[in-house]
Write a protein that holds these residues in place. Sequence first.
Motif, PDB file in Angstrom:
ATOM      1  N   MET A 122       0.868  -1.350   0.047  1.00 30.71           N
ATOM      2  CA  MET A 122      -0.045   0.046   0.138  1.00 30.71           C
ATOM      3  C   MET A 122       0.925   1.213  -0.128  1.00 30.71           C
ATOM      4  N   THR A 123       2.168   1.211   0.630  1.00 32.68           N
ATOM      5  CA  THR A 123       3.032   2.303   0.571  1.00 32.68           C
ATOM      6  C   THR A 123       3.207   2.544  -0.853  1.00 32.68           C
ATOM      7  N   TYR A 124       3.870   1.548  -1.536  1.00 36.21           N
ATOM      8  CA  TYR A 124       4.481   1.491  -2.797  1.00 36.21           C
ATOM      9  C   TYR A 124       3.135   2.258  -3.677  1.00 36.21           C
ATOM     10  N   LEU A 125       1.883   1.743  -3.334  1.00 38.27           N
ATOM     11  CA  LEU A 125       0.762   2.110  -4.526  1.00 38.27           C
ATOM     12  C   LEU A 125       0.600   3.609  -4.084  1.00 38.27           C
ATOM     13  N   ALA A 126       0.531   4.100  -2.819  1.00 38.72           N
ATOM     14  CA  ALA A 126       0.212   5.481  -2.628  1.00 38.72           C
ATOM     15  C   ALA A 126       1.499   6.210  -3.097  1.00 38.72           C
ATOM     16  N   ASN A 127       2.569   6.014  -2.954  1.00 35.64           N
ATOM     17  CA  ASN A 127       3.670   6.665  -3.481  1.00 35.64           C
ATOM     18  C   ASN A 127       3.838   6.833  -4.949  1.00 35.64           C
ATOM     19  N   ALA A 128       3.405   5.552  -5.682  1.00 34.99           N
ATOM     20  CA  ALA A 128       3.433   5.597  -7.010  1.00 34.99           C
ATOM     21  C   ALA A 128       2.326   6.506  -7.698  1.00 34.99           C
ATOM     22  N   GLN A 129       1.207   6.777  -6.800  1.00 33.02           N
ATOM     23  CA  GLN A 129      -0.024   7.323  -7.374  1.00 33.02           C
ATOM     24  C   GLN A 129       0.645   9.091  -7.303  1.00 33.02           C
ATOM     25  N   PHE A 130       0.999   9.451  -6.072  1.00 32.61           N
ATOM     26  CA  PHE A 130       1.156  10.733  -6.177  1.00 32.61           C
ATOM     27  C   PHE A 130       2.561  11.150  -6.724  1.00 32.61           C
ATOM     28  N   LEU A 131       3.630  10.554  -6.464  1.00 37.13           N
ATOM     29  CA  LEU A 131       4.714  10.847  -7.312  1.00 37.13           C
ATOM     30  C   LEU A 131       4.547  10.587  -8.765  1.00 37.13           C
ATOM     31  N   GLY A 132       3.940   9.777  -9.569  1.00 40.80           N
ATOM     32  CA  GLY A 132       3.479   9.717 -10.645  1.00 40.80           C
ATOM     33  C   GLY A 132       2.687  10.935 -11.152  1.00 40.80           C
ATOM     34  N   LEU A 133       1.722  11.381 -10.237  1.00 35.95           N
ATOM     35  CA  LEU A 133       1.309  12.848 -10.726  1.00 35.95           C
ATOM     36  C   LEU A 133       1.940  14.009 -10.735  1.00 35.95           C
ATOM     37  N   LYS A 134       3.208  13.992  -9.920  1.00 36.72           N
ATOM     38  CA  LYS A 134       4.001  14.851  -9.862  1.00 36.72           C
ATOM     39  C   LYS A 134       4.916  14.935 -11.043  1.00 36.72           C
ATOM     40  N   GLY A 135       5.119  13.606 -11.670  1.00 35.42           N
ATOM     41  CA  GLY A 135       5.875  13.630 -12.699  1.00 35.42           C
ATOM     42  C   GLY A 135       4.975  13.964 -14.066  1.00 35.42           C
ATOM     43  N   LEU A 136       3.602  13.534 -13.802  1.00 29.11           N
ATOM     44  CA  LEU A 136       2.639  14.024 -14.914  1.00 29.11           C
ATOM     45  C   LEU A 136       2.914  15.476 -15.115  1.00 29.11           C
ATOM     46  N   TRP A 137       2.883  16.172 -14.023  1.00 33.33           N
ATOM     47  CA  TRP A 137       2.530  17.615 -13.703  1.00 33.33           C
ATOM     48  C   TRP A 137       3.947  18.109 -14.884  1.00 33.33           C
ATOM     49  N   GLN A 138       5.240  17.543 -14.475  1.00 31.35           N
ATOM     50  CA  GLN A 138       6.331  17.887 -15.256  1.00 31.35           C
ATOM     51  C   GLN A 138       6.078  17.840 -16.798  1.00 31.35           C
ATOM     52  N   LYS A 139       5.610  16.811 -17.027  1.00 37.23           N
ATOM     53  CA  LYS A 139       5.433  16.432 -18.356  1.00 37.23           C
ATOM     54  C   LYS A 139       4.339  17.352 -19.115  1.00 37.23           C
ATOM     55  N   LEU A 140       3.414  17.720 -18.628  1.00 36.11           N
ATOM     56  CA  LEU A 140       2.281  18.651 -18.606  1.00 36.11           C
ATOM     57  C   LEU A 140       3.109  19.930 -19.123  1.00 36.11           C
ATOM     58  N   CYS A 141       3.850  20.330 -18.263  1.00 35.16           N
ATOM     59  CA  CYS A 141       4.534  21.547 -18.287  1.00 35.16           C
ATOM     60  C   CYS A 141       5.652  21.701 -19.626  1.00 35.16           C
ATOM     61  N   GLU A 142       6.253  20.617 -19.756  1.00 28.67           N
ATOM     62  CA  GLU A 142       7.330  20.478 -21.038  1.00 28.67           C
ATOM     63  C   GLU A 142       6.401  20.220 -22.233  1.00 28.67           C
ATOM     64  N   GLY A 143       5.115  20.164 -22.131  1.00 32.35           N
ATOM     65  CA  GLY A 143       4.558  20.023 -23.612  1.00 32.35           C
ATOM     66  C   GLY A 143       4.359  18.818 -24.221  1.00 32.35           C
TER      67      GLY A 143
END
Length: 423
Positions: free
Chosen positions: A227-248
Motif C-alpha cells: 500500500m505504501t508503494y501504491l500510494a507513493n506511485a500514485q502521488f509521485l506519478g502525478l508529480k511526474g505527470l505535471w512535469q510532462k504537462l509543463c514540458e508540452g
Amino acid sequence: SGLLPGRAEGGASADRHKHGPWPRPGRHKDDPDPCDAAQAERGQPAAVICSGGQQPEKRAALGKCLLNHLGESNVPVGIGSRGKEYSAQPHEYLLEGHGQVREDADLVEGHALLMQILREARPKSLTMVCVASLRDFADAMLADPDLFVAKVAVVAIQGGLERDDEDSPWRPDTSVNNMFDIEGAAHVYQFCFERGVPMTVTSRLAVPLLPMQLARSFAESTNCPVMTYLANAQFLGLKGLWQKLCEGKLPARCNKQWYFETFCGINADHFAAKGYDTFGAEIDIAQYLNGFVKPYDVLALMTVLPLTRTFFNEFEGAQVVVNGVSHLLLLNLSFTIPVSFVINLLRDIYVEVVQFTVGGDGAPRKGEGPTKGPRLNRIAQDAPSAERRAASGGTRGGGCKESRGSPPPNRPPPLNHAEPVSL
C-alpha cells in the motif's frame, strides 16, 4: 497483461493467510482441477506478462515482486515485448524486494509463456486481460490464430475504439495503450471481430473518478509495503505527470485546467480565480493534489471478473454484435458504473492485502476505512438494479452524481448481494 483461468466444475476453499488473498495457484490440465473454479471466481492469474518502455525485464521483476508480497510466487511472470523507449521515474521500482528478483531464475520469456498457457488450456477456458500495449496479444494471434480462437473465452482490453458512423468499421482510438503500438492494437481488435473472440473494451470515457485518498489512507495508517508503494506511485506519478504537462509532452486535451480539476479537486472557476494557469514546472504540485484518479485498469478487469462483470449488464447499447458475436464496448460516459462499486471493491481488496502482508484486521487505524469483520462479501454477484443504482448515486447510464470539486462520501453504502463471495 494477465491470463485468468476459466471456470471448472466444483470448487475449493483456500487458507489465504498461507497463500495470500487468492487461492493456491494452479494451471489448467487435461482433467478439471477442483481449484480452478475458485481461481476464476477470485481472479487469481494463470500467468502475468509485463512489457514496454524498453525495460520489460524491470517491469516483469516488479510484477514478480508484487506477487511475492501477496503469497503468489508460483504464478509465472514473463518478459514481454520491449515497446517504446520510456524514462522511468525513480519511484516506479521502489517496491521492497524488487532488487531481489532474478531474471534468470524468477522470470521467463513472455511470448513462450503465453503460447504455453494457450496450448495447455482447455477449450474456451482463458480470460485474457490487457492493461498495456496490445503487441504481445497480437503476436500470439499471429503465431497461431486457430489456437488463440480455440482456447480464449474473452479478451478484456483497457483501450478504446471509434468509428465514423454505424456503417463504418471500428478502429483503435487514441488511448495510450493503443498508441503504444497502433498496428498491434488494430490487429487485436480486427482479429477478435473477424474470428468471433468476445471482447470487453473499456475506454477512458467510461471510467468513474476515484478519490486519491483511498490508497493513501491505508498507506499512512498501516505498515503495508504494497500500500505504501501504491500510494507513493500514485502521488509521485502525478508529480511526474505535471512535469510532462509543463514540458508540452501530453496531448492537447490534457491542459493545466484539466489537471487541477481531475487531480486537485479544483473547479474551472476556482482555477481561473486563483491564476493556476500561470503555474509552471517549478511549483511543488504535491501540495495541491487532493482530487481523483481514474481506475482505468481496474474497470477493465472488473468487466470479466465473475464477481463484478454483471455490473455492466444493464447498459443499453454497450453490447455490440459483430459477425454474430456480442462484445461489451464501454466507450462513453453513459456506460460508467457508480464509483461506489469500485470503492467498495478496492477498499476490501486493500484490507485483504494489508491482512496478508502485515497481519491484523487490515483496517486503517485512523481516518476512514472499512469496519472490522469479514471482507469482500459486500460486492454484488448479480447486476445492480435501477433502485440500487439510484441509492448509490448512479443514474440510468451509470454516471456518478458527485461533482469533481466536492469531497467524496466518507463511506459509500455497502452493496447488497445474493451470496457471500470473496476475492
